[in-house]
Design a protein around this motif. Structure first.
Motif, PDB file in Angstrom:
ATOM      1  N   MET A  99       0.950  -1.362  -0.111  1.00  0.00           N
ATOM      2  CA  MET A  99       0.062   0.133  -0.066  1.00  0.00           C
ATOM      3  C   MET A  99       0.803   1.308   0.026  1.00  0.00           C
ATOM      4  O   MET A  99       2.003   1.108   0.642  1.00  0.00           O
ATOM      5  CB  MET A  99      -0.925  -0.027   1.336  1.00  0.00           C
ATOM      6  N   ARG A 100       0.364   2.403  -0.661  1.00  0.00           N
ATOM      7  CA  ARG A 100       1.030   3.537  -0.449  1.00  0.00           C
ATOM      8  C   ARG A 100       0.238   4.408   0.695  1.00  0.00           C
ATOM      9  O   ARG A 100      -1.216   4.885   0.378  1.00  0.00           O
ATOM     10  CB  ARG A 100       0.812   4.196  -1.891  1.00  0.00           C
ATOM     11  N   VAL A 101       0.900   4.816   1.680  1.00  0.00           N
ATOM     12  CA  VAL A 101       0.275   5.381   2.536  1.00  0.00           C
ATOM     13  C   VAL A 101       0.856   6.930   2.699  1.00  0.00           C
ATOM     14  O   VAL A 101       2.301   6.859   2.707  1.00  0.00           O
ATOM     15  CB  VAL A 101       0.568   4.714   3.869  1.00  0.00           C
ATOM     16  N   ALA A 102       0.259   8.075   2.778  1.00  0.00           N
ATOM     17  CA  ALA A 102       0.804   9.322   3.432  1.00  0.00           C
ATOM     18  C   ALA A 102       0.404   9.717   4.550  1.00  0.00           C
ATOM     19  O   ALA A 102      -0.682   9.507   4.946  1.00  0.00           O
ATOM     20  CB  ALA A 102       0.154  10.345   2.071  1.00  0.00           C
ATOM     21  N   ILE A 103       1.208  10.727   4.988  1.00  0.00           N
ATOM     22  CA  ILE A 103       0.826  10.949   6.405  1.00  0.00           C
ATOM     23  C   ILE A 103       1.231  12.475   6.455  1.00  0.00           C
ATOM     24  O   ILE A 103       2.470  12.987   6.106  1.00  0.00           O
ATOM     25  CB  ILE A 103       1.973  10.109   7.523  1.00  0.00           C
ATOM     26  N   ALA A 104       0.379  13.129   6.958  1.00  0.00           N
ATOM     27  CA  ALA A 104       0.636  14.722   7.071  1.00  0.00           C
ATOM     28  C   ALA A 104       0.817  15.002   8.449  1.00  0.00           C
ATOM     29  O   ALA A 104      -0.086  14.687   9.284  1.00  0.00           O
ATOM     30  CB  ALA A 104      -0.724  15.419   6.695  1.00  0.00           C
ATOM     31  N   GLY A 105       1.870  15.659   8.943  1.00  0.00           N
ATOM     32  CA  GLY A 105       2.211  15.885  10.124  1.00  0.00           C
ATOM     33  C   GLY A 105       3.158  15.204  10.779  1.00  0.00           C
ATOM     34  O   GLY A 105       3.096  13.725  11.006  1.00  0.00           O
ATOM     35  N   ALA A 106       4.722  15.605  11.169  1.00  0.00           N
ATOM     36  CA  ALA A 106       5.751  14.895  11.672  1.00  0.00           C
ATOM     37  C   ALA A 106       5.867  15.221  13.012  1.00  0.00           C
ATOM     38  O   ALA A 106       7.105  15.440  13.405  1.00  0.00           O
ATOM     39  CB  ALA A 106       7.026  15.142  10.865  1.00  0.00           C
ATOM     40  N   GLY A 107       4.870  15.361  13.921  1.00  0.00           N
ATOM     41  CA  GLY A 107       4.891  15.287  15.242  1.00  0.00           C
ATOM     42  C   GLY A 107       5.061  14.072  15.598  1.00  0.00           C
ATOM     43  O   GLY A 107       5.121  12.984  14.879  1.00  0.00           O
ATOM     44  N   MET A 108       4.834  13.573  17.278  1.00  0.00           N
ATOM     45  CA  MET A 108       5.044  12.580  17.733  1.00  0.00           C
ATOM     46  C   MET A 108       4.136  11.495  16.952  1.00  0.00           C
ATOM     47  O   MET A 108       4.534  10.083  16.801  1.00  0.00           O
ATOM     48  CB  MET A 108       4.764  12.267  19.062  1.00  0.00           C
ATOM     49  N   ALA A 109       2.833  11.570  16.847  1.00  0.00           N
ATOM     50  CA  ALA A 109       2.029  10.782  16.272  1.00  0.00           C
ATOM     51  C   ALA A 109       2.243  10.345  14.894  1.00  0.00           C
ATOM     52  O   ALA A 109       2.255   9.257  14.285  1.00  0.00           O
ATOM     53  CB  ALA A 109       0.372  11.344  16.332  1.00  0.00           C
ATOM     54  N   GLY A 110       2.634  11.423  14.158  1.00  0.00           N
ATOM     55  CA  GLY A 110       2.972  11.168  12.590  1.00  0.00           C
ATOM     56  C   GLY A 110       4.236  10.407  12.367  1.00  0.00           C
ATOM     57  O   GLY A 110       4.367   9.404  11.688  1.00  0.00           O
TER      58      GLY A 110
END
Length: 413
Positions: A1-12
């Motif tokens: 799968m191709r997954v994008a994540i927005a936000g590189a805080g702790m959760a991201g």
């Protein structure tokens, strides 16, 4: 799968680390530096090794079974890297005597130190009961505090000052927050030993740095944010701030609610409507050497001081270092501010109101619909580092249930 994540805080960051074993992961972050609320400052010291001072997340609860402890172990940070923090809190009414007896312009009557200590202990004890008895999340704090056996002036100052300082709201507005959510931060079992907090020796931001270094297969795009999210063939189609387009199988939004609502196209109307129930307040912190927000009598200084001035309550944390005293103060509403600040950092803190928590339950029921997942404080009643990591784990359970890293964090929990 191709997954994008927005936000590189702790959760991201944690979600990216958990998912990269199984999927092709793209992580977008608007700021030039990952870490979100993990912000560490090292004051210049020509003689000694600089000591870490935290502007963002200050500490986490100690204990080998916490998710943060398990993650740090998985990243190669042994327990010796975690330093216990001294406890203690002092309540002032403006900059007066340590018992708050000095008359001020505040509309709230000052309280004695003994009254403040009793009020804080009562809040911690009652919050423990709320948690055990599963008090509804939509019950406002004021409704529960009305039953406290305390004078009204003590309730208004000593009880409400703690959530007011934490969430950046007024003393009056603190009473409108969710009692259960507020209690999550201060609940203590009176029959158990007092909890101990700790911080990383090299600064809390080093946790983010370790996550980045251990996520070698993640495509990290710093200085790049999402501009718009559409649906294409039932899956998310993204456009970033550089004009690039991506088609992905899943999108994890680990960003504030209003930012998530802004980038979602009108096709996501119900999701955007629920995100509109979230409200934020600003918090500004400064590192300084000016003792302007500490008691006149140094013998009464405590690791953390809560000062009530007017309708506001703000904190000052004291760091005694080899090169002299350092302080980290909330200065959002304070005047005058400390002279010659060494560093400043602004944050926005979400308000855990009953309305927000009701919308949150609805959001969690639709988690994953159309390939859209939420992570971070948008999915948790209170924004803590432990909860941020828990939100990333919840996403990984759905997208990568057989992840070895996921199993490592969940082992024996």
């Amino acid at each position: 799968m191709r997954v994008a994540i927005a936000g590189a805080g702790m959760a991201g960051l944690a979600a990216a680390w958990l998912l990269e074993e199984s999927h092709d992961v793209l992580l977008l972050e608007e700021r030039k530096t990952p870490g979100g609320n993990l912000r560490t400052f090292f004051p210049p010291d020509p003689v000694h090794v600089p000591e870490a001072v935290e502007l963002g997340v200050r500490a986490v609860p100690s204990g080998p079974h916490s998710l943060v402890a398990r993650l740090s172990g998985a990243l190669g940070l042994d327990r010796g890297q975690w330093l216990p923090l001294p406890s203690g809190r002092l309540l002032l009414s403006d900059r007066g005597e340590a018992d708050g007896s000095r008359c001020t312009a505040s509309p709230f009557a000052p309280v004695r130190r003994e009254e403040a200590v009793r009020a804080a202990a009562l809040l911690a004890e009652q919050a423990h009961h709320w948690k055990n008895e599963r008090l509804g999340w939509e019950v406002p704090l004021r409704e529960m505090v009305e039953d406290f056996d305390l004078p009204r002036r003590v309730k208004e100052v000593a009880v409400y000052s703690l959530p007011a300082a934490t969430f950046g709201c007024t003393l009056e507005q603190a009473g409108l927050l969710s009692a259960r959510a507020v209690g999550e931060l201060w609940a203590e079992d009176p029959a158990a030993p007092a909890p101990v907090s700790c911080r990383l020796r090299g600064g809390m931001h080093s946790l983010a740095q370790h996550l980045v270094s251990r996520s070698s297969r993640v495509q990290l795009a710093l200085g790049t944010a999402l501009r718009m999210v559409h649906r294409h063939g039932g899956k998310p189609e993204l456009t970033d701030t550089n004009g690039r387009r991506y088609r992905v199988d899943a999108l994890v939004l680990a960003v504030p609610a209003d930012e998530a609502a802004r980038i979602l196209s009108p096709h996501f109307g119900p999701l955007r409507a629920r995100l509109a129930s979230y409200a934020y307040r600003p918090l500004l912190y400064q590192v300084h050497r000016d003792a302007c927000h500490m008691p006149v009598d140094r013998d009464t200084w405590a690791p953390s001081t809560v000062t009530v001035h007017g309708p506001w309550a703000e904190t000052t944390d004291w760091y005694p270092t080899k090169n002299g005293d350092l302080f980290v103060s909330q200065v959002t509403h304070r005047k005058p501010r400390p002279r010659t600040p060494l560093a400043s950092a602004g944050f926005r803190t979400v308000q855990p109101t009953p309305g927000m928590l009701k919308a949150q339950r609805e959001l969690l029921r639709s988690q994953g619909d159309g390939g859209i997942f939420l992570a971070g404080h948008v999915t948790t009643p209170v924004n803590t580092l432990e909860n941020a990591l828990g939100s990333a784990i919840a996403v990984a359970r759905q997208l990568a249930p057989r992840s070895r890293r996921l199993a490592q964090l969940l082992d024996d929990t």
